[in-house]
Design an enzyme around this catalytic site. Structure first.
Site, PDB file in Angstrom:
ATOM      1  N   GLU A 202     -12.106 -45.919  -7.945  1.00 17.71           N
ATOM      2  CA  GLU A 202     -12.792 -46.285  -9.181  1.00 17.71           C
ATOM      3  C   GLU A 202     -13.579 -45.110  -9.751  1.00 17.71           C
ATOM      4  O   GLU A 202     -13.620 -44.899 -10.968  1.00 17.71           O
ATOM      5  CB  GLU A 202     -13.735 -47.477  -8.936  1.00 17.71           C
ATOM      6  CG  GLU A 202     -13.067 -48.742  -8.445  1.00 17.71           C
ATOM      7  CD  GLU A 202     -12.298 -49.479  -9.542  1.00 17.71           C
ATOM      8  OE1 GLU A 202     -12.311 -49.010 -10.699  1.00 17.71           O
ATOM      9  OE2 GLU A 202     -11.686 -50.510  -9.230  1.00 17.71           O
ATOM     10  N   ARG A 206     -12.508 -43.606 -13.444  1.00 17.95           N
ATOM     11  CA  ARG A 206     -13.496 -43.853 -14.495  1.00 17.95           C
ATOM     12  C   ARG A 206     -14.329 -42.617 -14.790  1.00 17.95           C
ATOM     13  O   ARG A 206     -14.430 -42.175 -15.940  1.00 17.95           O
ATOM     14  CB  ARG A 206     -14.420 -45.011 -14.100  1.00 17.95           C
ATOM     15  CG  ARG A 206     -13.716 -46.344 -13.923  1.00 17.95           C
ATOM     16  CD  ARG A 206     -14.688 -47.426 -13.469  1.00 17.95           C
ATOM     17  NE  ARG A 206     -13.990 -48.607 -12.974  1.00 17.95           N
ATOM     18  CZ  ARG A 206     -14.126 -49.831 -13.488  1.00 17.95           C
ATOM     19  NH1 ARG A 206     -14.913 -50.033 -14.517  1.00 17.95           N
ATOM     20  NH2 ARG A 206     -13.453 -50.852 -12.971  1.00 17.95           N
ATOM     21  N   ASP A 334      -0.015 -51.306  -7.966  1.00 19.44           N
ATOM     22  CA  ASP A 334       0.419 -50.967  -9.320  1.00 19.44           C
ATOM     23  C   ASP A 334       0.384 -49.493  -9.686  1.00 19.44           C
ATOM     24  O   ASP A 334       1.408 -48.865  -9.974  1.00 19.44           O
ATOM     25  CB  ASP A 334      -0.408 -51.777 -10.333  1.00 19.44           C
ATOM     26  CG  ASP A 334      -1.921 -51.701 -10.087  1.00 19.44           C
ATOM     27  OD1 ASP A 334      -2.336 -51.023  -9.143  1.00 19.44           O
ATOM     28  OD2 ASP A 334      -2.667 -52.312 -10.863  1.00 19.44           O
ATOM     29  N   GLU A 467      -3.874 -54.412 -19.738  1.00 19.51           N
ATOM     30  CA  GLU A 467      -2.502 -53.997 -19.416  1.00 19.51           C
ATOM     31  C   GLU A 467      -1.461 -54.468 -20.429  1.00 19.51           C
ATOM     32  O   GLU A 467      -0.543 -53.713 -20.792  1.00 19.51           O
ATOM     33  CB  GLU A 467      -2.139 -54.483 -18.009  1.00 19.51           C
ATOM     34  CG  GLU A 467      -2.756 -53.674 -16.892  1.00 19.51           C
ATOM     35  CD  GLU A 467      -4.238 -53.928 -16.693  1.00 19.51           C
ATOM     36  OE1 GLU A 467      -4.921 -53.068 -16.114  1.00 19.51           O
ATOM     37  OE2 GLU A 467      -4.722 -55.011 -17.126  1.00 19.51           O
TER      38      GLU A 467
END
Length: 596
Positions: A202, A206, A334, A467
């Site tokens: 993360e 980010r 993913d 998404e």
């Protein structure tokens, strides 16, 4: 008389008038030559005069356009805003195109001629301002805003995640006043010396990704310096025997480990989704250690790659082999597949990144052969199943709805037949993802869906994920089909109706009842609103042949790779960090890559 005759005799006969009087045919030729020469000279004179008049006309029109843009700029400033990037670029070009008609042409940015799209884009920008202003008022400096409670919370080590995640969105939308305030906060207040545990994944997508994107867009060195500082604090996570990183780290001490709920394993998506950022950092700083750490992980996975290219989502940081877990293009799997393709794109598709493309194609073949399914009851929906061992699980996360966009991006570099296969599948999956939204009472999608005979909501919450909109943006840019913009507009209107509150936007606990939660995720500003804005913008705004988006939608400029191709013989580290003592016992559901 004699002298006069002698003088005349010395002249060339072609200059003697009597020569032509005695020869009428040659006199006619001389006359025609005179007429043609006179005509050509006169025509050239008129052309010069006309060109000068044209230049004057264009200059006057140019001055009028500049005057109008200046007035428009003043109107925006009165509202506390700045010109959108596309108009601002035109204003700069107008000032610099004084020599139009003298070998230069105006390189004005392509303006969307669709007035409906322009209005929709403005509405998205208004939503971004509402979200940003609410965050600025109630949660400035915190990671995220709780809009119902009107307070800030820290979910990512207190690094001001919403500020950093929003930098490029503000820049792209032309919100310079807001961008400059965010930039100043980063320069003056962003401190990475935090004695707290945080997700390597993360923080990379980010914070590191957001800083790199802000640097690429604005060119301000401070952003690159900050990016290097946070990367240096993350690097101890890669000190494992296999090169597969631990997924949690203490930024102050460098102690790294894996969450307790993984049984000590690293997560596939977490370990395979740092390559874009770390490779980009090495390219911009000239320091190879970041790239080397990131690519060692991919190298290890490549050595253990299965024939179908589909990996279970738990990986041993000691051996680099899969331990257990499902095969999925949803949560925890993913973005590994996404980055195989995007590192190839970011490397400008050169030989040194060819193995990324080969791994991605292998994975897509495995997905299409074993995971792509269709419902049996009408309407027929194509979906991506999951696999546990040899058993298929007929469930698809909304997170997996990034796949249509990924397939569109992967069309370049494929054979014509394979490119068509990718596009056809992208269209079918895009239709399924859109209908995840249309099928609920709130017109917003649940977190995941169960398939089989038909399609039904599984986990009912919606945390304003991006998404599906991301894929609609790619499909629009590839096909030009208006329905993808219309679908995106439907989703945006549902967000406006269901999730907008006086102090920002908030998710839903249940997409059927419309019950709200109390969190404005930073990725709503970084991804959801940005992809909506780009969906309604000309394709010249962040063109896909010049930029690649990281998995948090931060655009990074494409740069050719010039280092040596990766060999299967590498030097995998032999020592494990002795500081691996930090544990995280629970995985909060608000994480971007939600759990099962």
């Amino acid at each position: 008389m004699a002298r006069q005759r002698a003088s005349a005799a010395t002249l060339p006969r072609f200059f003697n008038p009597t020569y032509y009087l005695r020869r009428p045919r040659r006199l006619l030729i001389l006359f025609a030559f005179f007429v043609c020469t006179t005509y050509l000279l006169w025509d050239r004179h008129n052309l010069v005069v006309h060109n000068e008049e044209t230049v004057e006309d264009l200059t006057r029109e140019n001055e009028k356009l500049q005057h109008k843009l200046q007035k428009l700029s003043e109107l925006f400033k009165e509202k506390g805003e700045d010109l959108p990037n596309d108009l601002e670029f035109q204003e700069q070009e107008t000032r610099g195109s004084k020599s139009i008609g003298q070998g230069h042409t105006s390189a004005l940015l392509d303006v969307d001629k669709d007035p409906v799209a322009a209005k929709r884009r403005d509405k998205v920008k208004d939503a971004m301002l509402h979200a940003w202003n609410s965050y600025e008022k109630y949660a400035w400096g915190f990671d995220e805003l709780k809009p119902q409670s009107k307070i800030g919370v820290n979910q990512f080590a207190g690094l001001g995640a919403s500020i950093i995640d929003s930098l490029d969105t503000l820049y792209i939308m032309g919100l310079k006043k807001q961008f400059e305030k965010a930039r100043d906060w980063v320069a003056e207040n962003l401190d990475f010396n935090k004695n707290v545990e945080t997700s390597v994944f993360e923080t990379t997508i980010r914070v590191l990704g957001g800083l790199l994107s802000a640097y690429d867009l604005s060119g301000e060195p401070m952003f690159l310096k900050k990016a290097q500082q946070i990367a240096d604090r993350l690097l101890p996570a890669w000190e494992t025997p296999s090169g597969i990183p631990y997924n949690t780290i203490n930024l102050a001490t460098g102690h790294a480990s894996n969450p307790g709920w993984t049984g000590g394993s690293s997560i596939l998506a977490d370990s395979g989704t740092e390559q874009v950022e770390l490779i980009a950092l090495s390219q911009r700083t000239g320091i190879p250690k970041y790239k080397e750490k990131a690519e060692k992980a991919i190298h290890t996975l490549r050595k253990n790659f299965p024939s179908d290219g589909l990996l279970s989502y738990y990986i041993s940081p000691d051996s680099g082999q899969t331990t257990y877990g499902k095969v999925t293009l949803g949560a925890m799997g993913d973005s590994f597949y996404e980055y195989l393709l995007k590192v190839w794109v970011m490397g400008n598709k050169t030989e040194v990144v060819k193995h990324y493309r080969e791994m991605w194609e292998q994975s897509m073949e495995g997905m299409m052969k074993s995971l792509i399914m269709k419902t049996t009851d009408p309407p027929i929906y194509t979906y991506i199943a999951e696999r546990s061992g040899n058993q298929l699980i007929h469930k698809m996360d909304e997170l997996a709805c990034f796949t249509p966009g990924m397939l569109v991006l992967g069309m370049e570099g494929a054979s014509p037949g394979k490119a068509k296969e990718y596009l056809d599948l992208a269209k079918e999956l895009g239709n399924t993802c859109y209908n995840m939204y249309k099928s609920t009472h709130s017109k917003l999608a649940g977190e995941n869906y169960n398939f089989g005979g038909g399609m039904s909501v599984g986990t009912p919450w919606n945390i304003m994920r991006p998404e599906t909109i991301e894929s609609l943006m790619y499909l629009w840019r590839k096909t030009g089909d208006q329905k993808y913009r219309d679908w995106g507009w439907d989703i945006f209107q549902a967000f406006e109706t269901q999730t907008r509150v006086p102090a920002g936007f908030t998710g839903l606990r249940d997409v059927n009842t419309g019950e709200k939660d109390d969190m404005m995720q930073s990725f709503f500003l970084a991804e959801t609103l940005k992809y909506l804005y780009l969906l309604f913008s000309p394709s010249t705004v962040i063109p896909l042949d010049e930029w690649v988006f990281n998995t948090e939608a931060h655009p990074v400029r494409i740069t050719p790779r010039v280092d040596e191709p990766v060999s299967l013989e590498d030097n995998v580290g032999k020592t494990k960090s002795s500081n691996a003592v930090v544990r995280v016992e629970q995985r909060p559901r608000w994480k971007r890559r939600g759990g099962d």
